[in-house]
Motif scaffolding. Structure first.
Motif, PDB file in Angstrom:
ATOM      1  N   ILE A 102      -5.355   3.637  -9.996  1.00 55.26           N
ATOM      2  CA  ILE A 102      -4.738   4.630 -10.888  1.00 55.26           C
ATOM      3  C   ILE A 102      -3.873   3.912 -11.915  1.00 55.26           C
ATOM      4  CG2 ILE A 102      -3.071   6.527 -11.033  1.00 55.26           C
ATOM      5  CD1 ILE A 102      -4.124   7.491  -8.319  1.00 55.26           C
ATOM      6  N   TYR A 103      -3.084   2.951 -11.483  1.00 54.54           N
ATOM      7  CA  TYR A 103      -2.229   2.197 -12.406  1.00 54.54           C
ATOM      8  C   TYR A 103      -3.076   1.515 -13.478  1.00 54.54           C
ATOM      9  CZ  TYR A 103       1.048  -1.310 -14.129  1.00 54.54           C
ATOM     10  OH  TYR A 103       1.834  -2.098 -14.938  1.00 54.54           O
TER      11      TYR A 103
ATOM     12  N   LEU B   5       4.761   5.608  -8.295  1.00 58.94           N
ATOM     13  CA  LEU B   5       4.154   6.608  -7.419  1.00 58.94           C
ATOM     14  C   LEU B   5       2.949   6.081  -6.642  1.00 58.94           C
ATOM     15  CD1 LEU B   5       4.166   9.773  -9.717  1.00 58.94           C
ATOM     16  CD2 LEU B   5       5.502   9.431  -7.626  1.00 58.94           C
ATOM     17  N   PHE B   6       2.092   5.332  -7.316  1.00 57.18           N
ATOM     18  CA  PHE B   6       0.801   4.983  -6.730  1.00 57.18           C
ATOM     19  C   PHE B   6       0.598   3.493  -6.498  1.00 57.18           C
ATOM     20  CE2 PHE B   6       0.261   8.825  -9.378  1.00 57.18           C
ATOM     21  CZ  PHE B   6       0.055   9.731  -8.353  1.00 57.18           C
ATOM     22  N   GLY B   7       1.543   2.672  -6.924  1.00 56.66           N
ATOM     23  CA  GLY B   7       1.459   1.231  -6.702  1.00 56.66           C
ATOM     24  C   GLY B   7       1.035   0.478  -7.943  1.00 56.66           C
TER      25      GLY B   7
ATOM     26  N   LYS C 261      -4.672  -4.799  -3.414  1.00 61.67           N
ATOM     27  CA  LYS C 261      -3.536  -3.904  -3.193  1.00 61.67           C
ATOM     28  C   LYS C 261      -3.978  -2.541  -2.680  1.00 61.67           C
ATOM     29  CE  LYS C 261      -0.336  -5.989  -6.493  1.00 61.67           C
ATOM     30  NZ  LYS C 261       0.414  -5.768  -7.759  1.00 61.67           N
ATOM     31  N   TRP C 262      -5.272  -2.325  -2.565  1.00 53.21           N
ATOM     32  CA  TRP C 262      -5.780  -1.078  -2.015  1.00 53.21           C
ATOM     33  C   TRP C 262      -7.008  -1.380  -1.173  1.00 53.21           C
ATOM     34  CZ3 TRP C 262      -6.669  -2.652  -6.966  1.00 53.21           C
ATOM     35  CH2 TRP C 262      -7.985  -2.679  -7.404  1.00 53.21           C
ATOM     36  N   LYS C 263      -7.480  -0.364  -0.452  1.00 55.59           N
ATOM     37  CA  LYS C 263      -8.615  -0.513   0.451  1.00 55.59           C
ATOM     38  C   LYS C 263      -9.766   0.365  -0.029  1.00 55.59           C
ATOM     39  CE  LYS C 263      -5.494  -1.140   4.341  1.00 55.59           C
ATOM     40  NZ  LYS C 263      -5.034  -0.588   5.617  1.00 55.59           N
TER      41      LYS C 263
ATOM     42  N   SER D 190       0.838  -1.177   0.000  1.00 50.10           N
ATOM     43  CA  SER D 190       0.000   0.000   0.000  1.00 50.10           C
ATOM     44  C   SER D 190       0.881   1.237   0.000  1.00 50.10           C
ATOM     45  CB  SER D 190      -0.907  -0.021   1.220  1.00 50.10           C
ATOM     46  OG  SER D 190      -1.639   1.176   1.304  1.00 50.10           O
ATOM     47  N   HIS D 191       0.510   2.205  -0.806  1.00 48.97           N
ATOM     48  CA  HIS D 191       1.283   3.434  -0.933  1.00 48.97           C
ATOM     49  C   HIS D 191       0.620   4.586  -0.183  1.00 48.97           C
ATOM     50  CE1 HIS D 191       3.492   1.273  -3.955  1.00 48.97           C
ATOM     51  NE2 HIS D 191       4.295   2.294  -4.101  1.00 48.97           N
ATOM     52  N   GLN D 192      -0.136   4.323   0.888  1.00 52.08           N
ATOM     53  CA  GLN D 192      -0.834   5.378   1.616  1.00 52.08           C
ATOM     54  C   GLN D 192       0.135   6.291   2.354  1.00 52.08           C
ATOM     55  OE1 GLN D 192      -4.424   5.962   1.725  1.00 52.08           O
ATOM     56  NE2 GLN D 192      -3.996   4.792  -0.120  1.00 52.08           N
ATOM     57  N   SER D 193       1.174   5.720   2.931  1.00 55.24           N
ATOM     58  CA  SER D 193       2.142   6.518   3.663  1.00 55.24           C
ATOM     59  C   SER D 193       2.925   7.385   2.682  1.00 55.24           C
ATOM     60  CB  SER D 193       3.101   5.596   4.435  1.00 55.24           C
ATOM     61  OG  SER D 193       4.076   6.367   5.090  1.00 55.24           O
ATOM     62  N   GLY D 194       2.824   8.681   2.853  1.00 55.76           N
ATOM     63  CA  GLY D 194       3.540   9.593   1.975  1.00 55.76           C
ATOM     64  C   GLY D 194       2.905   9.761   0.606  1.00 55.76           C
TER      65      GLY D 194
END
Length: 168
Positions: free
Chosen positions: A29-30, A22-24, A137-139, A1-5
């Protein structure tokens, strides 16, 4: 997860690779950028692509799907895991090569490897020997829409696959 930062300001994205970094890889988005800026062409060309990411809602959970296998393989076949309606992403396949005599543990290991070898997959897989656990990979709400099934073609080869949602 790319939530941090996670960058939530508007940012111009010029390539699929940049988007993944950038976003995973496999993020919503990917997966959108796979169409707009595919890795095999310049997509929309010189038209700027501006992305504004959103963080997951407070209390959102990843979707977890348990893919169970039962039986014993009685011949060599190829079965395809279908994730979010697709048997591949960017020409990377979720195919599993079942061999006569494969045990449940061997097949779940093959499922996990096939899923994790697809960089753009919307899920990751863990092998538990009796099942493969697939985690988004996301929530959030869109993660809940991810579906999983196994296409055995015209030959199950003595195997049964069942899919269960896991409460999280």
């Amino acid at each position: 997860s790319h939530q941090s930062g996670l960058e939530t300001d508007a940012i111009e994205v010029t390539s699929l690779r940049q988007c993944g970094e950038l976003f995973g890889y496999g993020s919503p988005i990917y997966n959108s950028m796979r169409i707009i800026r595919p890795r095999t062409s310049d997509g929309v060309g010189g038209i700027p692509t501006i992305v504004i990411a959103q963080t997951s809602p407070v209390g959102a959970a990843a979707k977890i799907i348990e893919l169970n296998v039962s039986g014993s393989a009685n011949k060599n076949v190829t079965h395809n895991v279908i994730i979010a309606g697709r048997d591949n992403v960017d020409a990377s396949s979720y195919a599993i090569n079942v061999e006569s005599g494969d045990t449940v543990a061997m097949i779940t290991a093959k499922i996990a490897a096939a899923v994790n070898n697809v960089l753009g997959s919307p899920v990751t897989a863990s092998d538990f020997g009796y099942s493969a656990l697939l985690t988004s990979k996301w929530k959030g709400l869109t993660a809940n829409e991810i579906s999983v099934r196994v296409d055995v073609g015209d030959d199950a080869a003595g195997l049964t696959y069942t899919v269960e949602g896991v409460q999280n």
